[in-house]
Design a protein around this motif. Sequence first.
Motif, PDB file in Angstrom:
ATOM      1  N   ASP A  29       0.262   8.941  12.392  1.00 33.05           N
ATOM      2  CA  ASP A  29       0.890   8.090  11.392  1.00 33.05           C
ATOM      3  C   ASP A  29      -0.159   7.141  10.836  1.00 33.05           C
ATOM      4  N   PHE A  30       0.204   6.360   9.819  1.00 37.39           N
ATOM      5  CA  PHE A  30      -0.694   5.322   9.306  1.00 37.39           C
ATOM      6  C   PHE A  30      -0.784   4.196  10.327  1.00 37.39           C
ATOM      7  N   LEU A  31      -2.002   3.767  10.606  1.00 38.53           N
ATOM      8  CA  LEU A  31      -2.238   2.678  11.546  1.00 38.53           C
ATOM      9  C   LEU A  31      -2.668   1.431  10.791  1.00 38.53           C
ATOM     10  N   ASN A  32      -2.169   0.273  11.211  1.00 41.33           N
ATOM     11  CA  ASN A  32      -2.661  -0.972  10.642  1.00 41.33           C
ATOM     12  C   ASN A  32      -3.984  -1.338  11.306  1.00 41.33           C
ATOM     13  N   LEU A  33      -4.590  -2.431  10.878  1.00 41.47           N
ATOM     14  CA  LEU A  33      -5.912  -2.792  11.387  1.00 41.47           C
ATOM     15  C   LEU A  33      -5.904  -3.079  12.876  1.00 41.47           C
ATOM     16  N   ALA A  34      -4.849  -3.754  13.353  1.00 42.34           N
ATOM     17  CA  ALA A  34      -4.777  -4.067  14.778  1.00 42.34           C
ATOM     18  C   ALA A  34      -4.715  -2.788  15.604  1.00 42.34           C
ATOM     19  N   ARG A  92      -4.690   0.508   5.567  1.00 42.53           N
ATOM     20  CA  ARG A  92      -3.867   1.313   6.470  1.00 42.53           C
ATOM     21  C   ARG A  92      -4.379   2.752   6.413  1.00 42.53           C
ATOM     22  N   ARG A  93      -4.737   3.291   7.585  1.00 45.97           N
ATOM     23  CA  ARG A  93      -5.346   4.616   7.598  1.00 45.97           C
ATOM     24  C   ARG A  93      -4.763   5.470   8.724  1.00 45.97           C
ATOM     25  N   MET A  94      -4.835   6.773   8.516  1.00 41.97           N
ATOM     26  CA  MET A  94      -4.404   7.736   9.516  1.00 41.97           C
ATOM     27  C   MET A  94      -5.621   8.209  10.307  1.00 41.97           C
ATOM     28  N   VAL A  95      -5.375   8.646  11.522  1.00 45.87           N
ATOM     29  CA  VAL A  95      -6.414   9.297  12.310  1.00 45.87           C
ATOM     30  C   VAL A  95      -6.362  10.788  12.007  1.00 45.87           C
ATOM     31  N   GLU A 109       5.139   3.058   9.147  1.00 47.23           N
ATOM     32  CA  GLU A 109       4.025   3.892   9.585  1.00 47.23           C
ATOM     33  C   GLU A 109       3.917   5.202   8.819  1.00 47.23           C
ATOM     34  N   LYS A 110       4.896   5.500   7.963  1.00 45.60           N
ATOM     35  CA  LYS A 110       4.831   6.690   7.122  1.00 45.60           C
ATOM     36  C   LYS A 110       4.247   6.379   5.746  1.00 45.60           C
ATOM     37  N   MET A 111       3.871   5.123   5.530  1.00 41.67           N
ATOM     38  CA  MET A 111       3.300   4.696   4.253  1.00 41.67           C
ATOM     39  C   MET A 111       1.949   4.036   4.479  1.00 41.67           C
ATOM     40  N   GLY A 112       1.015   4.292   3.578  1.00 46.47           N
ATOM     41  CA  GLY A 112      -0.267   3.624   3.619  1.00 46.47           C
ATOM     42  C   GLY A 112      -0.274   2.410   2.708  1.00 46.47           C
TER      43      GLY A 112
END
Length: 269
Positions: free
Chosen positions: A29-34, A64-67, A130-133
């Motif tokens: 999913d998209f991860l925030n910076l933390a 916001r980025r995905m792995v 988490e489904k949105m960047g």
Amino acid sequence: MMDENKLLLAELTDKYERFLRDSYLIVSDFLNLAQQSAAAGLFRRWRGEGSKICLFGGYPDAERRMVFFVPDYMPAGDETELMMYFCENPEECPVVLLDLKAAGGSNRGGRTLTHRDYLGSLLAEGIRREKMGDILVRPDGAQVVVTREMGEYLKLHYSRAGNVPLEVRILPVSEADTASVHRETVRFTVASARLDSVTAGAFQLSRKDAAEAISRGMVFVDETEILKPDFSLKGGEKLVLRGKGKAIYQGVSGTSKKGKLYVTLDRFV
């Protein structure tokens, strides 16, 4: 927060093990910076094992980025190469742009639609964050980075934000409107290139408030959470203060007659 981080690391580890077993493109999913910072140790370890692990948010400088667990058949080892690959092979990209154009312009009743309007209306549709960047706002609408599946769903079911009708299209990430992301160059003096001093100048805070924000885990340097106010900056780092914005610290550009350092940074506005 600790339990949330443990759950996140467990989920990423599960995806990594599946990636090693099946050898195809797997994304989170998209991860925030933390979250990106919390998982940084895992990323370093997996890269050290020879795996291609990229963070990708649909355009350069995305927050916001995905792995992306990248298989060997894809000639992409970092974010830039991944972007190039998806520009050439858009049908293989698991993320798209939800391109939103406000009917008649986004200014209705003397008020222009904001990031909060778009985010709030999307969450009201039952879409998890988490489904949105990132959400790139422009004068006539916005672009939202979303998963391909979510984009297809929203194209059919999402039609307004802040009571403003929207025209909705799906575009490849190569058409991200990064021109709407403006930077301004600012210059100020500090006694030293400490993180608290530069953060204070970058985001117009007192040094005390900047130091407190750092100690609370709200400041990130190149996607890594830094908790020490006296952390020394060298130049070229990306700084993010959660809830306030981001900037690129360019470094020291001179010295004043009183011995203070002139520093320069590009602030995203």
